[in-house]
Enzyme design. Structure first.
Site, mmCIF file in Angstrom:
data_model
loop_
_atom_site.group_PDB
_atom_site.id
_atom_site.type_symbol
_atom_site.label_atom_id
_atom_site.label_comp_id
_atom_site.label_asym_id
_atom_site.label_seq_id
_atom_site.Cartn_x
_atom_site.Cartn_y
_atom_site.Cartn_z
ATOM 1 N N LYS A 175 1.003 -1.360 0.045
ATOM 2 C CA LYS A 175 -0.090 0.061 -0.003
ATOM 3 C C LYS A 175 0.777 1.265 -0.127
ATOM 4 O O LYS A 175 1.588 1.652 0.907
ATOM 5 C CB LYS A 175 -0.980 -0.057 1.066
ATOM 6 C CG LYS A 175 -1.939 1.086 0.941
ATOM 7 C CD LYS A 175 -2.531 1.712 2.220
ATOM 8 C CE LYS A 175 -1.875 2.892 2.694
ATOM 9 N NZ LYS A 175 -1.898 4.018 1.848
ATOM 10 N N GLU A 178 -1.232 7.586 -0.348
ATOM 11 C CA GLU A 178 -2.204 7.923 -1.453
ATOM 12 C C GLU A 178 -1.859 9.010 -2.166
ATOM 13 O O GLU A 178 -2.528 9.010 -3.425
ATOM 14 C CB GLU A 178 -3.587 8.295 -0.415
ATOM 15 C CG GLU A 178 -3.318 9.167 0.278
ATOM 16 C CD GLU A 178 -4.553 9.403 1.374
ATOM 17 O OE1 GLU A 178 -5.561 9.889 0.991
ATOM 18 O OE2 GLU A 178 -4.522 8.901 2.446
ATOM 19 N N GLY A 228 7.070 5.471 8.277
ATOM 20 C CA GLY A 228 6.109 7.013 8.119
ATOM 21 C C GLY A 228 6.459 7.435 9.698
ATOM 22 O O GLY A 228 7.568 7.307 10.385
ATOM 23 N N GLY A 233 2.786 4.826 13.247
ATOM 24 C CA GLY A 233 3.363 3.548 13.897
ATOM 25 C C GLY A 233 2.767 3.291 14.993
ATOM 26 O O GLY A 233 2.580 1.948 15.168
ATOM 27 N N GLU A 250 9.698 1.807 10.707
ATOM 28 C CA GLU A 250 10.802 2.624 10.635
ATOM 29 C C GLU A 250 10.121 4.149 10.727
ATOM 30 O O GLU A 250 9.529 4.498 9.603
ATOM 31 C CB GLU A 250 11.615 2.401 9.352
ATOM 32 C CG GLU A 250 13.108 3.312 9.352
ATOM 33 C CD GLU A 250 13.102 4.381 8.342
ATOM 34 O OE1 GLU A 250 13.144 5.519 8.970
ATOM 35 O OE2 GLU A 250 12.943 4.237 7.124
ATOM 36 N N CYS A 284 13.752 10.613 6.418
ATOM 37 C CA CYS A 284 13.626 10.209 7.927
ATOM 38 C C CYS A 284 14.956 10.605 8.644
ATOM 39 O O CYS A 284 14.923 10.858 9.572
ATOM 40 C CB CYS A 284 13.201 9.059 8.003
ATOM 41 S SG CYS A 284 14.194 7.626 6.871
ATOM 42 N N GLU A 385 9.880 16.708 14.842
ATOM 43 C CA GLU A 385 10.114 16.322 13.329
ATOM 44 C C GLU A 385 9.347 17.337 12.473
ATOM 45 O O GLU A 385 8.169 17.327 12.307
ATOM 46 C CB GLU A 385 9.879 15.092 13.012
ATOM 47 C CG GLU A 385 10.574 14.707 11.339
ATOM 48 C CD GLU A 385 10.368 13.383 11.021
ATOM 49 O OE1 GLU A 385 11.034 12.529 10.514
ATOM 50 O OE2 GLU A 385 9.104 12.638 11.402
#
Length: 493
Positions: A175, A178, A228, A233, A250, A284, A385
Site C-alpha cells: 500500500k 495515497e 512513516g 506507527g 521505521e 527520515c 520532526e
C-alpha cells in the site's frame, strides 16, 4: 490524458467499487497527473484472502531459494531497463530532483540483486544437541506481509520491503502513500511481466484509514512493515495486537549532526547542507539538528549560510535544480507553520523561512532553505520532526555537553560526528542513541547495512541480512538419530 490508476489483486487490474478517486498532483506545478482508485475495506480483505490462499498453496512459499533469487533478478532487470521512465515518474509525482530520482531507481535495482545474492548464500544451522539428537535451525516465510510505504521515497521504500519479503517466500500486499502511487503502479506493471506466480503480489491504492487499518487489524496478515510517522506507527502497533502480528516500524527522526572545533569546517559544512537539504529535508534520517562547538560556532554559521543561499531550488525535471518541491500543499503548510512557531519561540531566523513564488515557482510547493540559529533544546522546532528544508543550529561546549544535547529528544534514528580526532569520533558515536550513524560523512550507506532506529524512531531493521530476517520465522527441528523409548512414566513400562 490523465492516467487512471487501478488496484492489482490476484493478477488482475481492477477498478475500486469506491466512486471517489484521488487526484494525484505534480507538486512542482499542481497539475493533476493521475486519478487513483481508493480501495474499500472489502477490496482490502479480498487482497488479504488472495495473498493467504497463494501462500498456503506453496506456489511461491515452497519455491527453492534459487528459484526465488531468479525471480528477483527478473524484477531487477525490468527496473533497470525502465530506469529513465521510473525516475521521470518519481520526479513529477514526488517533486524530488531528477538526480535524486535516478539514484533511487538505481538503488532499487541493487536492492533486488542484493537479496537475490543473499538467497544463494543462506545456510541452515545444524548441530549435535545431545547424544543421538541432531538439531536443525531453519528459516521459513511468515505468510502474508502487509507493506505500507511513505511518500518521500515512493519507489525505493516499496522495493526495500518487497525484495526481502518476496525473497523470504511471503505473499505481499503493498500500500503506497495515497498521494504518491504512480511509481508503485509502474513497478507492478513490470512485475506482471515477470514469471512471478499470479496472486503472490497485490497492490492497494487508497487511504491509511481504510486499506492501512484493515491490513493492520487483519488476523490473516502475519507481518506489517510500515515506514512513516511515529504517531501512525503507534496506531499500527495497537491495531496489530489482535493476532500479535509482527510489526516492523521505521519512523520519525530529529537527528543530530555534531561538529567539533577540530573538524574540517569546509567538509562539515558540505555534508551538513547535504544532510538536511537533500530531498528538501523530507528524509527520515535528515540531519535536522546541527550541534556546533562554541569555538567555531560563528565561523561555521557564516560559511553555512553563504552556501545555503546558493542552493538552486526548482522543478525536479530542470537539471539545474538542486532542491525540489515539497510533496503537497498540506505538508508545505505544516512546514511553514513550524517556521512560524520557531520565530515565536525566539529562535533567530538566519535564512529563508518563506514559500517561493517567483521565477516560475508560484504554481508549485517550494520553500526556501531555512536556517534557525541560537536555538535551545526546549523549543518545539528542536524537539519535533519538521520534515522539510529547515535546520536548527545549537551551540555546545564539550563532549559531555554534545552527547547530552544529541540524545535529548524522543527520537533515535540517525546521527553524525565531524572531527579529525578518530578516537573521539568513535567515543562520541557510540554514545549517540541512534541506529544509523556516520563519522565525517552523512547519508551515505549500503543495502548490506541494517536500517532502523532506537526509541520512538522504530522497531526492527530493514536492509542487509537483518531485513530478510524481518520477514522470516525461525524454527528448530530436533531429530532423533537413534529412536528409543523414554519410559518416563512407570505405568508405561
Amino acid at each position: 490524458m490523465t492516467k487512471h490508476l487501478k488496484l492489482y489483486i490476484d493478477g488482475e487490474w481492477i477498478d475500486s467499487a469506491n466512486p471517489n478517486m484521488q487526484d494525484v498532483i505534480n507538486p512542482a506545478t499542481q497539475e493533476v497527473i493521475a486519478k487513483a482508485s481508493q480501495a474499500t475495506k472489502e477490496e482490502t480483505e479480498k487482497a488479504i484472502r488472495t495473498a493467504k490462499r497463494t501462500f498456503e498453496s506453496g506456489v511461491w512459499s515452497e519455491q527453492t531459494p534459487a528459484a526465488r533469487a531468479e525471480m528477483l533478478l527478473q524484477i531487477s532487470d525490468k527496473i533497470e531497463v525502465n530506469l529513465k521512465e521510473l525516475a521521470e515518474l518519481e520526479v513529477i509525482n514526488n517533486g524530488k530532483t531528477k538526480r535524486e530520482a535516478e539514484a533511487d531507481v538505481e538503488d532499487a535495482v541493487n536492492t533486488f540483486r542484493y537479496y537475490a545474492g543473499l538467497l544463494h548464500n543462506q545456510t541452515e544451522e545444524a548441530f549435535e544437541a545431545d547424544k543421538d539428537l541432531q538439531t536443525l535451525i531453519v528459516k521459513e516465510p511468515m505468510g502474508v506481509a502487509g507493506l505500507i510505504v511513505p511518500w518521500n521515497f515512493p519507489l525505493l521504500m516499496s522495493v526495500w520491503k518487497i525484495a526481502p519479503a518476496l525473497a523470504a517466500g511471503n505473499s505481499i500486499i503493498l500500500k503506497p502513500a495515497e498521494i504518491t502511487p504512480v511509481t508503485a503502479v509502474k513497478l507492478y506493471e513490470l512485475i506482471e511481466q515477470t514469471d512471478l506466480p499470479k496472486g503472490v503480489a497485490q497492490l492497494l491504492l487508497g487511504t491509511g484509514a481504510v486499506a492501512g487499518q484493515t491490513l493492520a487489524e487483519s488476523n490473516d496478515v502475519n507481518i506489517v512493515s510500515f515506514t512513516g510517522s511515529t504517531k501512525v506507527g503507534q496506531q499500527i502497533m495497537q491495531a496489530g495486537a489482535g493476532n500479535l502480528k509482527k510489526v516492523s516500524l521505521e519512523l520519525g527522526g530529529k537527528s543530530p549532526n555534531v561538529i567539533f572545533g577540530d573538524a574540517d569546517i569546509d567538509l562539515a559544512v558540505d555534508y551538513a547542507l547535504f544532510g538536511i537539504f537533500m530531498g528538501a529535508g523530507q528524509v527520515c534520517t535528515s540531519g535536522s539538528r546541527l550541534l556546533v562547538q562554541d569555538n567555531i560556532y560563528e565561523e561555521f554559521i557564516e560559511k553555512y549560510i553563504e552556501k545555503a543561499k546558493a542552493i538552486r531550488v526548482g522543478p525536479g525535471n530542470d537539471t539545474k535544480s538542486e532542491m525540489g518541491a515539497i510533496v503537497s500543499e498540506k505538508h508545505m503548510e505544516s512546514i511553514l507553520n513550524y517556521i512560524q512557531i520557531g520565530i515565536e519561540e525566539g529562535a533567530h531566523l538566519a535564512l529563508g523561512g518563506n514559500r517561493m513564488k517567483t521565477d516560475g515557482l508560484e504554481k508549485g510547493f517550494f520553500i526556501e532553505p531555512t536556517v534557525f540559529t541560537d536555538v535551545t533544546s526546549d523549543m518545539r522546532i528542536v524537539q519535533e520532526e519538521i520534515f522539510g528544508p529547515v535546520i536548527v543550529i545549537q551551540k555546545f561546549k564539550d563532549e559531555k555537553d554534545a552527547i547530552q544535547i544529541a540524545n535529548d529528544t524522543d527520537y533515535g534514528l540517525a546521527g553524525a560526528v565531524f572531527t579529525k580526532d578518530q578516537p573521539k569520533a568513535i567515543r562520541i558515536i557510540k554514545k549517540i542513541r541512534a541506529g544509523i550513524t556516520w563519522v565525517n560523512t552523512y547519508h551515505l550507506s549500503s543495502v548490506r547495512s541494517p536500517w532502523g532506529g532506537y526509541k520512538t524512531s522504530g522497531i526492527g531493521r530493514s536492509l542487509g541480512k537483518y531485513g530478510l530476517d524481518e520477514y522470516q520465522e525461525t524454527k528448530q527441528i530436533n531429530i532423533s538419530m537413534n529412536p528409543e523409548r523414554i519410559d518416563w512414566f512407570e505405568g508405561n513400562k
